[in-house]
Scaffold this motif. Structure first.
Motif, PDB file in Angstrom:
ATOM      1  N   ARG A  63       0.889  -0.882  -0.135  1.00 20.93           N
ATOM      2  CA  ARG A  63      -0.114  -0.159  -0.289  1.00 20.93           C
ATOM      3  C   ARG A  63       0.683   1.278   0.390  1.00 20.93           C
ATOM      4  N   SER A  64       0.390   2.694  -0.415  1.00 21.01           N
ATOM      5  CA  SER A  64       1.308   3.470  -0.844  1.00 21.01           C
ATOM      6  C   SER A  64       0.564   4.375   0.779  1.00 21.01           C
ATOM      7  N   ASP A  65      -0.368   3.940   0.990  1.00 19.21           N
ATOM      8  CA  ASP A  65      -1.485   5.264   2.157  1.00 19.21           C
ATOM      9  C   ASP A  65      -0.533   5.382   3.396  1.00 19.21           C
ATOM     10  N   ALA A  66      -1.781   5.770   4.488  1.00 18.26           N
ATOM     11  CA  ALA A  66      -0.895   5.713   5.784  1.00 18.26           C
ATOM     12  C   ALA A  66      -0.898   3.862   6.473  1.00 18.26           C
ATOM     13  N   TRP A  67      -1.560   2.935   5.617  1.00 14.25           N
ATOM     14  CA  TRP A  67      -0.780   1.582   6.506  1.00 14.25           C
ATOM     15  C   TRP A  67      -0.436   0.835   6.265  1.00 14.25           C
ATOM     16  N   GLY A  68       0.622   1.765   4.958  1.00 13.30           N
ATOM     17  CA  GLY A  68       1.679   0.847   4.161  1.00 13.30           C
ATOM     18  C   GLY A  68       2.729   1.791   4.315  1.00 13.30           C
ATOM     19  N   GLY A  69       3.664   0.686   3.182  1.00  4.28           N
ATOM     20  CA  GLY A  69       4.943   1.797   3.476  1.00  4.28           C
ATOM     21  C   GLY A  69       6.295   1.304   4.226  1.00  4.28           C
ATOM     22  N   SER A  70       6.139   2.859   5.181  1.00  3.14           N
ATOM     23  CA  SER A  70       7.286   2.465   6.455  1.00  3.14           C
ATOM     24  C   SER A  70       6.765   1.076   7.599  1.00  3.14           C
ATOM     25  N   ILE A  71       7.716   0.794   8.699  1.00  6.92           N
ATOM     26  CA  ILE A  71       7.082  -0.048   8.904  1.00  6.92           C
ATOM     27  C   ILE A  71       6.645   0.501  10.618  1.00  6.92           C
ATOM     28  N   GLU A  72       6.133   1.853  10.504  1.00  9.10           N
ATOM     29  CA  GLU A  72       4.915   2.026  11.501  1.00  9.10           C
ATOM     30  C   GLU A  72       3.987   2.063  10.596  1.00  9.10           C
ATOM     31  N   ASN A  73       4.278   3.169   9.236  1.00 14.85           N
ATOM     32  CA  ASN A  73       2.995   2.707   8.670  1.00 14.85           C
ATOM     33  C   ASN A  73       2.080   1.427   9.184  1.00 14.85           C
ATOM     34  N   ARG A  74       3.209   0.604   8.424  1.00 17.48           N
ATOM     35  CA  ARG A  74       2.761  -1.159   8.300  1.00 17.48           C
ATOM     36  C   ARG A  74       2.247  -1.634   9.723  1.00 17.48           C
ATOM     37  N   ALA A  75       2.810  -1.537  10.705  1.00 15.68           N
ATOM     38  CA  ALA A  75       2.606  -1.535  12.026  1.00 15.68           C
ATOM     39  C   ALA A  75       0.823  -0.987  13.011  1.00 15.68           C
ATOM     40  N   ARG A  76       0.709  -0.077  12.574  1.00 18.93           N
ATOM     41  CA  ARG A  76      -0.133   0.736  12.686  1.00 18.93           C
ATOM     42  C   ARG A  76      -1.178  -0.012  12.560  1.00 18.93           C
ATOM     43  N   PHE A  77      -1.899  -0.507  11.908  1.00 19.65           N
ATOM     44  CA  PHE A  77      -2.840  -1.597  11.890  1.00 19.65           C
ATOM     45  C   PHE A  77      -2.814  -2.500  13.492  1.00 19.65           C
ATOM     46  N   LEU A  78      -1.899  -2.445  13.826  1.00 15.53           N
ATOM     47  CA  LEU A  78      -1.991  -3.991  15.165  1.00 15.53           C
ATOM     48  C   LEU A  78      -1.343  -2.830  15.976  1.00 15.53           C
ATOM     49  N   VAL A  79      -0.866  -1.943  16.080  1.00 13.14           N
ATOM     50  CA  VAL A  79      -0.626  -1.135  17.517  1.00 13.14           C
ATOM     51  C   VAL A  79      -2.485  -0.538  17.812  1.00 13.14           C
ATOM     52  N   GLU A  80      -2.895   0.266  16.529  1.00 22.48           N
ATOM     53  CA  GLU A  80      -4.098   0.260  17.099  1.00 22.48           C
ATOM     54  C   GLU A  80      -5.496  -0.397  17.702  1.00 22.48           C
ATOM     55  N   ALA A  81      -5.127  -1.765  17.167  1.00 19.36           N
ATOM     56  CA  ALA A  81      -6.040  -2.907  17.287  1.00 19.36           C
ATOM     57  C   ALA A  81      -5.484  -3.093  19.111  1.00 19.36           C
ATOM     58  N   VAL A  82      -4.722  -2.970  19.061  1.00 14.47           N
ATOM     59  CA  VAL A  82      -3.625  -3.425  20.631  1.00 14.47           C
ATOM     60  C   VAL A  82      -4.618  -1.883  21.679  1.00 14.47           C
ATOM     61  N   ARG A  83      -4.742  -0.532  21.045  1.00 15.16           N
ATOM     62  CA  ARG A  83      -4.844   0.317  21.437  1.00 15.16           C
ATOM     63  C   ARG A  83      -7.109   0.064  21.925  1.00 15.16           C
ATOM     64  N   ALA A  84      -7.208   0.284  21.065  1.00 13.39           N
ATOM     65  CA  ALA A  84      -8.703  -0.575  20.839  1.00 13.39           C
ATOM     66  C   ALA A  84      -9.324  -1.868  21.837  1.00 13.39           C
ATOM     67  N   THR A  85      -8.168  -2.389  21.789  1.00 15.68           N
ATOM     68  CA  THR A  85      -8.484  -3.682  22.951  1.00 15.68           C
ATOM     69  C   THR A  85      -8.401  -2.936  24.328  1.00 15.68           C
TER      70      THR A  85
END
Length: 441
Positions: A186-208
């Motif tokens: 992906r080329s949006d905020a959910w892909g590219g750098s490792i920070e962006n690729r990890a964003r889904f996981l981090v946000e899921a952990v925070r929401a949980t």
């Protein structure tokens, strides 16, 4: 002498595990056609609870009933089953242990006979015998919805009596595939750098965490390495662990591999896709991922669990005394010997049986899992996997294990079971999609 395995362990959330042994997550495939827990779950987990491990982690509980890791997964997605979850939690804690629900989304790793349109971060197809359809790239609104689904599943786990959850971000499933630059282009905020690729996981952990509060255990299962060229590397893993240090994580389980490089099954997949040969130090050690755990321990500020390969008391105690991990994960040994933890803690045994060493089509090398013939190797690997699945089915039915089953018989039984359960599940899913209420709700 202090028995390291019997020592209690206090988690950051305040809960205490009674000992250092964990029944790691293993897919059960014993849900009813509506993807609800059954009496077979109760029987199986009662046996494991009475077996002595301080922590039990369930197999995949899916947050999306459309896309499953395997037919027979339990799902939490508008299909009812709340009272059944309560019964499962009660049965799985009779021994005074913890019981955590592993919450997951299969992503692109959902077979064709389950999902004709799997989902992923990008439309990158799983290269494995043509058994997986090309995934559809998720929209951002769907990603945000899935984050809340993880939180909802965790909240449901707490409300029904489970003592924690484990977010599955390993083995190539949805969260894991977002982490990998091979499957996430992906080329949006959910892909590219490792920070962006990890964003889904981090946000899921925070929401949980927000959904369950600070006094409920939240764990994560994370690949130490995908073992794939260009994939999620150990360096990526270390960076993700640093990001997770800022979150309230109670236990990080270290694993590795994907369906295309499934190291846990002893199968290296396509040689041209492997990132590197297995290290000699890893071959010499009992547990597959201890070398990686040592590197992760240097940056992690949360407790660690290592699963994969542990069979002896000596190996387990060495891992604990060396500070490489805090909890020992056990899988296959508990498919045949549910009371192995109890006997290990009582010093009645020092080693688990190694059935995987003798499970093969024949004595000749070319008939084993090391065969140069891909099809023979495949039958051995899937037949061995099917052998353990069949043992779980017997345990869930209240029966003793059948140690005399052959690899070939287990291979064909596995294929037949998958198709039979999938057919029943598809029929129930059509009814559910049409607005039907599951029976007994």
């Amino acid at each position: 002498m202090t028995d390291l395995l019997a020592q209690p362990f206090r988690l950051p959330c305040g809960a205490t595990l009674p000992n250092r042994l964990c029944k790691a997550a293993m897919t059960e495939s014993i849900a009813d056609p509506w993807l609800r827990a059954t009496e077979r779950h109760n029987t199986l987990y009662r046996r494991w609870s009475e077996g002595g491990a301080g922590l039990l982690i369930t197999g995949n509980v899916q947050i999306d009933r459309r896309v499953l890791e395997r037919p027979g997964n339990v799902a939490i997605d508008g299909n009812g089953g709340i009272e059944r979850l309560k019964a499962w939690a009660q049965a799985g804690t009779v021994g005074g242990n913890h019981l955590w629900m592993q919450i997951s989304h299969a992503g692109r790793q959902s077979p064709r006979y389950i999902a004709r349109e799997p989902m992923g971060p990008s439309a990158v197809q799983l290269d494995l015998l043509g058994n997986y359809a090309k995934p559809r790239e998720l929209r951002e609104d769907e990603i945000l919805d899935f984050i809340q689904r993880f939180a909802h599943a965790a909240r449901t786990a707490r409300e029904t009596g489970f003592t924690g959850v484990q977010i599955h971000a390993a083995h190539g499933y949805l969260l894991s595939s977002f982490l990998s630059p091979v499957t996430n282009v992906r080329s949006d905020a959910w892909g590219g750098s490792i920070e962006n690729r990890a964003r889904f996981l981090v946000e899921a952990v925070r929401a949980t965490r927000a959904a369950v509060g600070d006094d409920f255990a939240v764990g994560i299962k994370l690949n130490s390495d995908d073992f794939r060229k260009g994939g999620f590397s150990n360096e990526d893993c270390l960076r993700v662990v640093e990001m997770l240090n800022a979150e309230k994580v109670d236990l990080l389980e270290i694993s590795g591999g994907t369906y295309e490089q499934p190291r846990l099954l002893g199968f290296s997949g396509r040689d041209d896709s492997a990132a590197e040969p297995q290290r000699q130090s890893t071959k010499q050690r009992e547990a597959y991922f201890l070398d990686y755990a040592e590197r992760i321990r240097a940056v992690a500020r949360m407790p660690l669990m290592v699963t994969g390969g542990f069979r002896t008391r000596a190996g387990m105690e060495e891992a604990l005394s060396g500070g490489h991990c805090d909890v020992i994960g056990l899988g296959r040994p508990l498919c045949t010997d549910t009371d192995f933890p109890k006997r290990l803690l009582a010093r009645e045994v020092d080693e688990a049986p190694r059935y995987e060493k003798t499970l093969k089509l024949g004595r000749a090398r070319w008939l084993s899992g090391a065969s140069p013939l891909f099809f023979i190797k495949l039958i051995n690997v899937l037949g061995q996997q099917g052998w353990y699945y069949q043992q779980l089915f017997r345990l869930a039915d209240g029966l003793p294990p059948d140690l005399d089953r052959g690899v070939a018989k287990s291979f064909f039984a596995y294929l037949a079971d998958e198709q039979t359960v999938a057919a029943r599940m598809r029929k129930a899913r059509r009814a559910l999609d049409a607005g039907a209420t599951p029976p007994g709700e």
